[in-house]
Write a protein that holds these residues in place. Sequence first.
Motif, PDB file in Angstrom:
ATOM      1  N   ALA A 525      21.701  76.124 136.805  1.00 21.77           N
ATOM      2  CA  ALA A 525      21.912  77.503 136.330  1.00 21.77           C
ATOM      3  C   ALA A 525      23.151  77.585 135.470  1.00 21.77           C
ATOM      4  O   ALA A 525      23.192  78.313 134.462  1.00 21.77           O
ATOM      5  CB  ALA A 525      22.035  78.446 137.521  1.00 21.77           C
ATOM      6  N   SER A 526      24.127  76.879 135.869  1.00 28.22           N
ATOM      7  CA  SER A 526      25.365  76.907 135.108  1.00 28.22           C
ATOM      8  C   SER A 526      25.147  76.271 133.743  1.00 28.22           C
ATOM      9  O   SER A 526      25.666  76.751 132.724  1.00 28.22           O
ATOM     10  CB  SER A 526      26.459  76.151 135.897  1.00 28.22           C
ATOM     11  N   GLU A 527      24.363  75.234 133.763  1.00 33.36           N
ATOM     12  CA  GLU A 527      24.099  74.556 132.483  1.00 33.36           C
ATOM     13  C   GLU A 527      23.292  75.471 131.609  1.00 33.36           C
ATOM     14  O   GLU A 527      23.542  75.593 130.385  1.00 33.36           O
ATOM     15  CB  GLU A 527      23.343  73.240 132.770  1.00 33.36           C
ATOM     16  N   ASN A 528      22.301  76.177 132.152  1.00 34.86           N
ATOM     17  CA  ASN A 528      21.450  77.070 131.392  1.00 34.86           C
ATOM     18  C   ASN A 528      22.270  78.229 130.861  1.00 34.86           C
ATOM     19  O   ASN A 528      22.085  78.674 129.717  1.00 34.86           O
ATOM     20  CB  ASN A 528      20.319  77.580 132.282  1.00 34.86           C
ATOM     21  N   LEU A 529      23.142  78.769 131.607  1.00 32.58           N
ATOM     22  CA  LEU A 529      23.995  79.893 131.176  1.00 32.58           C
ATOM     23  C   LEU A 529      24.918  79.450 130.066  1.00 32.58           C
ATOM     24  O   LEU A 529      25.183  80.209 129.104  1.00 32.58           O
ATOM     25  CB  LEU A 529      24.832  80.406 132.380  1.00 32.58           C
ATOM     26  N   HIS A 530      25.327  78.299 130.190  1.00 36.35           N
ATOM     27  CA  HIS A 530      26.231  77.814 129.164  1.00 36.35           C
ATOM     28  C   HIS A 530      25.500  77.551 127.868  1.00 36.35           C
ATOM     29  O   HIS A 530      26.026  77.809 126.750  1.00 36.35           O
ATOM     30  CB  HIS A 530      26.907  76.517 129.689  1.00 36.35           C
ATOM     31  N   ASN A 532      22.417  78.974 126.881  1.00 40.43           N
ATOM     32  CA  ASN A 532      21.691  80.127 126.362  1.00 40.43           C
ATOM     33  C   ASN A 532      22.259  81.370 127.012  1.00 40.43           C
ATOM     34  O   ASN A 532      21.673  81.976 127.878  1.00 40.43           O
ATOM     35  CB  ASN A 532      20.190  80.010 126.729  1.00 40.43           C
ATOM     36  N   PRO A 533      23.389  81.817 126.599  1.00 36.36           N
ATOM     37  CA  PRO A 533      24.022  82.953 127.236  1.00 36.36           C
ATOM     38  C   PRO A 533      23.261  84.255 127.051  1.00 36.36           C
ATOM     39  O   PRO A 533      23.264  85.121 127.924  1.00 36.36           O
ATOM     40  CB  PRO A 533      25.418  83.021 126.600  1.00 36.36           C
ATOM     41  N   THR A 535      20.058  84.849 126.592  1.00 36.57           N
ATOM     42  CA  THR A 535      18.872  84.873 127.450  1.00 36.57           C
ATOM     43  C   THR A 535      19.256  85.081 128.887  1.00 36.57           C
ATOM     44  O   THR A 535      18.619  85.812 129.641  1.00 36.57           O
ATOM     45  CB  THR A 535      18.097  83.550 127.334  1.00 36.57           C
ATOM     46  N   ALA A 536      20.337  84.432 129.303  1.00 35.50           N
ATOM     47  CA  ALA A 536      20.778  84.590 130.696  1.00 35.50           C
ATOM     48  C   ALA A 536      21.198  86.010 130.944  1.00 35.50           C
ATOM     49  O   ALA A 536      20.959  86.585 131.987  1.00 35.50           O
ATOM     50  CB  ALA A 536      21.957  83.617 130.993  1.00 35.50           C
TER      51      ALA A 536
END
Length: 536
Positions: A525-530, A532-533, A535-536
């Motif tokens: 999740a942290s990687e995804n937030l970082h 694609n902010p 979208t997150a």
Amino acid sequence: MTEMSTFFSEHIDLVYFFYGLAFFSMGLAIWLESRRASEFRLAGAMVFLAGFGLIHGMHEWFDMFIRMGKFDDLSAQGTFFFNGMRLGELALSFSLLIVFGIRLIFSDRAEDQRGVTLSWMAAGLLSLFWVGSIAATRWVYNPSMTDFVTGADVLARYILGIPGAMLAAWAIVLEQRAFRARKMPDFGRALLWAAVALILYGLVGQVFVTPSFLFPANIINSALFLQVFGFPVQLFRATMAMVMAIFVIRALRVFEVESREKLAEANEARLLAQQAALTTQEKARIETDLLNQELQTAVQELSILYELSRNLAATIDRDTLLQSTISKIFDSLPRIGGGMILLREKPGRPLELIARSGYKSVDGNGVQTFDCTYTQAYLLGEYVANTGRLAWCDGLNIIDLGETADIIADYNNPSISVDASGHTIGVPLTVQSRTAGSMVLSVNPFTEPFSQRDLSLIIAVAGQLSIAIENANLYQAVQEREALRGELLHQVVAAQEKERQRIARELHDSTGQTLTALGLGLAAASENLHNNPITA
């Protein structure tokens, strides 16, 4: 006048000399013997008879000197005083004879002091009567001086001499019975002959007096005696005096015999005293030896008890303690040749032989070593452990002695004798008020059996041993509790470690995987937030 009477008349001075010598010698001998301490009554009155002999002998010597003309040159006044002294001497001698007789008669009676008084009173009254008779003669007859002196001499012999001789002779006759009672008949006969001589001296010698104007001296006098018998009355008096002196002096030897008897009795008493002292000394020595033996025995017993107490305190292991106790008893008491200790672990459990020494049933020659065999000793110990009573083995039977407390009480009462004469003794061992076992001891063969003192010592040893066993049991119980506590602690620690391992395994197998997955999800999740902010 015959030739014999003529001879004595010419030598009358010699007769007077021996007359006076006989009385004086008798008086001197009696005076020397009168100083002896004696049980005979005669000894107390002898001094008066001695006085009579000495004074009467000197009186006769004065008469001898008068007849020799030694006092012819005296003045009238000197002659008066001399005659007065001579008559007083005669009266005094007879008065002492009276005192002697009465004193001797009363000396064996309870009223002895009364006899003393009576003797002096009688002598004094007769002397006063004599003096009164002299005065009456002077007043009635008014004689010349020579006749007056002769009359006074005659009156002295009548009034004092004859009664004095009779009293003295009677007293001597009574006294000779005491000699016969003491089994001294020879001395009694000597006194009897002296009494006979004194009676003849008084009745004959003092009746035939110097011729005088007084009656009966004017008829019965020395002149008549010379005419009838052919010799002077002075010779008769001298003969009686010598006979009396001889027998009195012979009788006085009784004091020497008495002294030898007393010396022999004293020596015998001294020997008996020495023997008694030696006996007492020997008895004291024996008692001292017995006390020393008792002391040595007591010291030995205390030493044994002290060594046992040290031995019992040296170890707390029960089996080691009991075996070492048996060995120590063997070392301390050489008479002990066999011993065993039986114990019961718990009530209801069988007895166990914990310690044993000796009890070989036979020696190398096939001779039985003890009165009780090993089996009999074991049975004795079993009986004592089961009953809690002391007992001993006589080789065939077990003899019950009774309760230990009763035995100790009996020892405190010396009038009660406890029979413990066996060669094998069993004593109960009491732990916490119960009989936990027994100790059996046997003496070597051909030695004396156990005595009461031995039994007392064995009871004391058993008491110490019981305390030591109780302490050993308590120590063993403590050790067992400590071992159980350690085992329980070990089990607790092992359970805790096992629980920790189980929890670790559970954390590793389930919770760890979940946390790992969660961590991976959070990382994703942290990687995804970082990346694609928006979208997150």
